[in-house]
Design a protein around this motif. Structure first.
Motif, PDB file in Angstrom:
ATOM      1  N   PHE A   1      22.689 -36.317 -19.074  1.00  0.00           N
ATOM      2  CA  PHE A   1      23.473 -35.367 -20.138  1.00  0.00           C
ATOM      3  C   PHE A   1      25.007 -35.247 -19.663  1.00  0.00           C
ATOM      4  O   PHE A   1      25.837 -34.733 -20.505  1.00  0.00           O
ATOM      5  CB  PHE A   1      23.065 -34.005 -19.751  1.00  0.00           C
ATOM      6  N   ILE A   2      25.437 -35.995 -18.745  1.00  0.00           N
ATOM      7  CA  ILE A   2      26.785 -36.336 -18.466  1.00  0.00           C
ATOM      8  C   ILE A   2      27.368 -37.116 -19.489  1.00  0.00           C
ATOM      9  O   ILE A   2      28.518 -36.757 -19.934  1.00  0.00           O
ATOM     10  CB  ILE A   2      27.169 -36.969 -17.074  1.00  0.00           C
ATOM     11  N   VAL A   3      26.592 -38.204 -20.272  1.00  0.00           N
ATOM     12  CA  VAL A   3      27.094 -39.056 -21.089  1.00  0.00           C
ATOM     13  C   VAL A   3      26.670 -38.984 -22.421  1.00  0.00           C
ATOM     14  O   VAL A   3      26.874 -39.588 -23.528  1.00  0.00           O
ATOM     15  CB  VAL A   3      26.931 -40.508 -20.508  1.00  0.00           C
ATOM     16  N   ALA A   4      25.220 -38.134 -22.511  1.00  0.00           N
ATOM     17  CA  ALA A   4      24.596 -38.000 -23.807  1.00  0.00           C
ATOM     18  C   ALA A   4      24.593 -37.003 -24.275  1.00  0.00           C
ATOM     19  O   ALA A   4      24.639 -35.880 -23.486  1.00  0.00           O
ATOM     20  CB  ALA A   4      23.305 -38.652 -23.756  1.00  0.00           C
ATOM     21  N   ASP A   5      24.592 -36.457 -25.633  1.00  0.00           N
ATOM     22  CA  ASP A   5      24.481 -35.179 -26.170  1.00  0.00           C
ATOM     23  C   ASP A   5      22.995 -34.740 -26.680  1.00  0.00           C
ATOM     24  O   ASP A   5      22.613 -33.886 -27.122  1.00  0.00           O
ATOM     25  CB  ASP A   5      25.416 -34.993 -27.486  1.00  0.00           C
ATOM     26  N   LYS A   6      22.208 -35.870 -26.541  1.00  0.00           N
ATOM     27  CA  LYS A   6      20.789 -35.435 -26.739  1.00  0.00           C
ATOM     28  C   LYS A   6      20.024 -36.735 -26.043  1.00  0.00           C
ATOM     29  O   LYS A   6      20.495 -38.064 -25.863  1.00  0.00           O
ATOM     30  CB  LYS A   6      20.415 -35.736 -28.334  1.00  0.00           C
ATOM     31  N   ILE A   7      18.858 -36.293 -25.549  1.00  0.00           N
ATOM     32  CA  ILE A   7      17.946 -37.399 -24.477  1.00  0.00           C
ATOM     33  C   ILE A   7      16.439 -37.192 -25.555  1.00  0.00           C
ATOM     34  O   ILE A   7      15.916 -36.148 -25.570  1.00  0.00           O
ATOM     35  CB  ILE A   7      17.953 -37.003 -22.971  1.00  0.00           C
ATOM     36  N   THR A   8      16.030 -38.527 -25.776  1.00  0.00           N
ATOM     37  CA  THR A   8      14.557 -38.434 -26.085  1.00  0.00           C
ATOM     38  C   THR A   8      13.597 -39.270 -25.200  1.00  0.00           C
ATOM     39  O   THR A   8      14.212 -40.389 -24.783  1.00  0.00           O
ATOM     40  CB  THR A   8      14.408 -39.078 -27.342  1.00  0.00           C
ATOM     41  N   LEU A   9      12.692 -38.809 -24.508  1.00  0.00           N
ATOM     42  CA  LEU A   9      11.799 -39.291 -23.579  1.00  0.00           C
ATOM     43  C   LEU A   9      10.496 -39.378 -24.141  1.00  0.00           C
ATOM     44  O   LEU A   9       9.860 -38.423 -24.612  1.00  0.00           O
ATOM     45  CB  LEU A   9      11.642 -38.280 -22.136  1.00  0.00           C
ATOM     46  N   THR A  10       9.886 -40.746 -24.283  1.00  0.00           N
ATOM     47  CA  THR A  10       8.440 -40.816 -24.634  1.00  0.00           C
ATOM     48  C   THR A  10       7.660 -41.700 -23.349  1.00  0.00           C
ATOM     49  O   THR A  10       8.397 -42.257 -22.749  1.00  0.00           O
ATOM     50  CB  THR A  10       8.598 -41.735 -25.830  1.00  0.00           C
ATOM     51  N   THR A  11       6.568 -40.846 -23.273  1.00  0.00           N
ATOM     52  CA  THR A  11       5.874 -41.643 -21.941  1.00  0.00           C
ATOM     53  C   THR A  11       4.398 -41.361 -22.286  1.00  0.00           C
ATOM     54  O   THR A  11       3.934 -40.622 -23.261  1.00  0.00           O
ATOM     55  CB  THR A  11       6.315 -40.635 -20.546  1.00  0.00           C
ATOM     56  N   ARG A  12       3.669 -42.404 -21.544  1.00  0.00           N
ATOM     57  CA  ARG A  12       2.182 -42.141 -21.480  1.00  0.00           C
ATOM     58  C   ARG A  12       1.765 -42.599 -20.128  1.00  0.00           C
ATOM     59  O   ARG A  12       2.070 -43.482 -19.543  1.00  0.00           O
ATOM     60  CB  ARG A  12       1.649 -43.248 -22.584  1.00  0.00           C
ATOM     61  N   ARG A  13       0.844 -41.758 -19.627  1.00  0.00           N
ATOM     62  CA  ARG A  13       0.315 -42.073 -18.271  1.00  0.00           C
ATOM     63  C   ARG A  13      -0.583 -43.149 -18.226  1.00  0.00           C
ATOM     64  O   ARG A  13      -1.319 -43.195 -18.968  1.00  0.00           O
ATOM     65  CB  ARG A  13      -0.303 -40.765 -17.644  1.00  0.00           C
ATOM     66  N   ALA A  14      -0.628 -44.065 -17.199  1.00  0.00           N
ATOM     67  CA  ALA A  14      -1.217 -45.106 -17.128  1.00  0.00           C
ATOM     68  C   ALA A  14      -2.784 -44.649 -17.004  1.00  0.00           C
ATOM     69  O   ALA A  14      -3.114 -43.551 -16.173  1.00  0.00           O
ATOM     70  CB  ALA A  14      -1.074 -46.039 -15.958  1.00  0.00           C
ATOM     71  N   GLY A  15      -3.821 -45.302 -17.536  1.00  0.00           N
ATOM     72  CA  GLY A  15      -5.221 -44.798 -17.583  1.00  0.00           C
ATOM     73  C   GLY A  15      -5.588 -43.777 -18.837  1.00  0.00           C
ATOM     74  O   GLY A  15      -6.639 -43.847 -19.124  1.00  0.00           O
ATOM     75  N   LEU A  16      -4.639 -43.207 -19.295  1.00  0.00           N
ATOM     76  CA  LEU A  16      -4.748 -42.735 -20.600  1.00  0.00           C
ATOM     77  C   LEU A  16      -4.664 -43.559 -21.894  1.00  0.00           C
ATOM     78  O   LEU A  16      -4.014 -44.770 -21.945  1.00  0.00           O
ATOM     79  CB  LEU A  16      -3.757 -41.495 -20.869  1.00  0.00           C
ATOM     80  N   THR A  17      -5.304 -43.092 -23.004  1.00  0.00           N
ATOM     81  CA  THR A  17      -5.376 -44.136 -24.280  1.00  0.00           C
ATOM     82  C   THR A  17      -4.081 -43.863 -24.993  1.00  0.00           C
ATOM     83  O   THR A  17      -3.300 -42.598 -24.729  1.00  0.00           O
ATOM     84  CB  THR A  17      -6.405 -43.935 -25.280  1.00  0.00           C
TER      85      THR A  17
END
Length: 618
Positions: A133-149
């Motif tokens: 957030f020092i350089v960004a006015d919005k952050i989008t994080l997309t993730t999936r844990r290993a082992g899940l579909t």
């Protein structure tokens, strides 16, 4: 396909405060956000390697671990993506939405107002993700844990204003993708040359490839992507050593010193250990998962290698990489074997060698080590019997000869008086209390140095360290005292022996009056100016230790102290001339004074005041 569930949640209070700090206050060293996000991605890769030791299917169809960085000038986004362990929905909430475990309050307590230093604190306190957030006015994080579909992907998004959204999405590959929507005045971090320069400066040592993806979709690996500790010492610059320390230690300062060695023999292993320049915020949490990382053949095994590095060296940072180690079925707990004991002994030896070198050759740097880690090192006297003497050599104390904690046992022994055969010490709650103790009076008169032990751990030390270099340790407030072999500094005149026989009748009367509170009353060989003092029996617990145990809610064995009196003192002479109730009150007053001088609490403060007023009125 899973139903898309999107919800808006509020940040924890500390996170809101932290986000405001990131967005509005920290302008120096903005590029640290690249270091922090790449470091998090590398940690995710290490965790996947570890879990995949038991379940190779977690790699799915992508066994090669990597970090990708891509900029899109048109969309003004910078994307950092990895194929590490990833997170499920609950983990996103725990690790991104709340940061109760990350030391946020301690982070705020360490802020100095210096923007550059404050910005560099970020990694040390585990709040690196928010540096985006020092350089960004919005952050989008997309993730999936290993082992899940793939339908179990999670998308987190926030503009740092106090809320974040969370929704379930499809994500084909495991791992985490972070998209930074850059502020208008942060265009420099969309430039390829700038990103590459930052990665080479801060993340060159990360042991998995970091690739920059250009506009044509071509990948170029930026970092060296090898384990720094596995390289020859001659090929590593001082700056590289320091940069690796900042990565592995999550620190913002350079280390004080380090040792890098490859050990060959029955067990082959490489170690790279650092001594930090300051104490981490969780130094006193003996269960904190920090310190030395363990690898086996460069495969990460565990974050906190306590089985290979004892708790009293928990301030050390670095890595140990073994050619082979016996792991149990779960791959989490090292088995106790001869091979592992040898590696542990070797690692401890190298760590103590490094501290010895600092103590001997870089005294100013060792003074910093002692200031920050001295109390922790003292624990080694009781915990590491094999190295007790080595640890004892590293200890530093204040004494009646020095107000600074610079006196070693060797220094003390080198200054011992002719006829002195013991190392004398006193334990107390504070330096002021130690210096004011009446037990020191005869030692000052004879010019004998006394170590002033005022740390809480010191009582633990002296119960495990009975001698050093053939000289026994002795408390000035315990047992009988015989200093007749040491001449007084006032001259060579014969010391006046305690007048025990002349005071025999007084002793018997006092013993009868105080029989419920003291084990014995005797004439003192310690006192010069004070009327009385309390002394513990040779086998009894000291009053200081008993008070410490009670303060911690523990039971302390009941034992009565010995009251020693100075028969030459005016108050004791007056006591000798009193009879009846007046004698009892004055004897009690002498005991109460001794209790207060010893740092104890009176059982009857009102009675003490009454007796004192009666004495003053007379």
């Amino acid at each position: 396909m899973t139903e898309n569930v999107k919800e808006t949640l509020g940040f924890q209070a500390e996170v809101k405060q932290l986000l405001q700090l990131m967005i509005h206050s920290l302008y120096s060293h903005k590029e640290i956000f690249v270091r922090e996000l790449c470091s998090n991605a590398a940690d995710a890769a290490d965790k996947l390697r570890f879990e995949a030791l038991n379940d190779g299917a977690l790699y799915e169809d992508a066994p090669d671990l990597k970090i990708w960085i891509q900029s899109d000038k048109a969309a003004r986004t910078l994307t950092i993506r990895d194929n590490g362990i990833g997170m499920n929905r609950q983990e996103v909430i725990e690790h991104i939405g709340t940061i109760a475990k990350s030391g946020t309050k301690e982070f705020f307590g360490k802020l100095t107002g210096d923007q550059q230093k404050d910005a560099q604190l970020i990694g040390q306190f585990g709040v690196g993700f928010y540096s985006g957030f020092i350089v960004a006015d919005k952050i989008t994080l997309t993730t999936r844990r290993a082992g899940l579909t793939q339908e179990h992907g999670v998308r987190w998004e926030s503009d740092g204003a106090g809320e974040y959204s969370l929704e379930t999405v499809e994500k084909a590959g495991r791992g985490t993708e972070i998209v930074l929507h850059m502020k208008e005045d942060e265009s420099e971090f969309l430039e390829e040359w700038r990103i590459k320069a930052v990665i080479r400066q801060y993340s060159d040592h990360i042991a998995i490839p970091i690739a920059f993806v250009n506009e044509k979709g071509e990948e170029e690996t930026i970092n060296k992507a090898n384990a720094l500790w596995a390289r020859s010492k001659n090929d590593i610059t001082e700056e590289e050593y320091k940069a690796f320390y900042q990565h592995v230690g999550h620190d913002y300062e350079d280390p004080l010193a380090w040792t890098h060695a490859r050990v060959e023999g029955r067990q082959d292993y490489t170690l790279l250990l650092y001594v930090p320049a300051h104490a981490p915020f969780d130094l006193w949490d003996r269960e904190a998962k920090t310190g030395v990382k363990l690898y086996v053949k460069r495969v990460f095994i565990m974050e906190d290698a306590r089985k290979l590095m004892p708790a009293y060296l928990r301030f050390m940072r670095g890595v140990i990489d073994a050619a082979d180690l016996p792991l149990n079925v779960s791959r989490e707990i090292l088995q106790q074997t001869k091979d592992m004991e040898m590696i542990r002994a070797g690692c401890v030896k190298k760590a103590l060698d490094l501290l010895d070198d600092l103590a001997e050759n870089r005294k100013d740097d060792y003074a910093k080590v002692w200031e920050h880690f001295g109390e922790v090192l003292k624990e080694g006297v009781g915990e590491d019997h094999a190295n007790k003497e080595r640890v004892a050599r590293l200890l530093r104390f204040r004494s009646t000869a020095s107000d600074e904690a610079t006196v070693s046992f060797a220094d003390y022994i080198g200054r011992m008086k002719e006829g002195q055969d013991k190392v004398y010490y006193i334990t107390a709650d504070s330096l002021t209390a130690a210096k004011a103790s009446p037990h020191l009076e005869i030692f000052r008169k004879k010019g004998i140095e006394v170590l002033l032990l005022t740390d809480r751990v010191d009582e633990w030390v002296v119960t495990h360290l009975f001698e050093f270099d053939g000289k026994s340790l002795a408390s000035v407030a315990r047992g009988d005292l015989d200093l007749s072999a040491v001449k007084s500094e006032q001259g060579d005149q014969e010391e006046e022996a305690p007048k025990t026989e002349e005071a025999k009748a007084l002793i018997e009367r006092m013993q009868e009056a105080l029989k419920d509170d003291v084990k014995e009353v005797r004439v003192s060989a310690r006192l010069v100016d004070s009327p009385a003092c309390l002394v513990a029996g040779e086998q009894d617990m000291s009053g200081h230790l008993a008070r410490m145990l009670k303060a911690m809610g523990q039971d302390a064995p009941e034992s009565k102290p010995i009251l020693e009196i100075n028969v030459g003192h005016a108050l004791v002479k007056r006591l000798d001339g009193e009879e009846g109730e007046r004698f009892g009150d004055l004897a009690r007053l002498v005991l109460d004074q001794a209790v207060l001088l010893d740092g104890g609490q009176l059982s009857d403060p009102a009675g003490f005041v009454k007796r004192m007023n009666a004495l003053l009125g007379a």
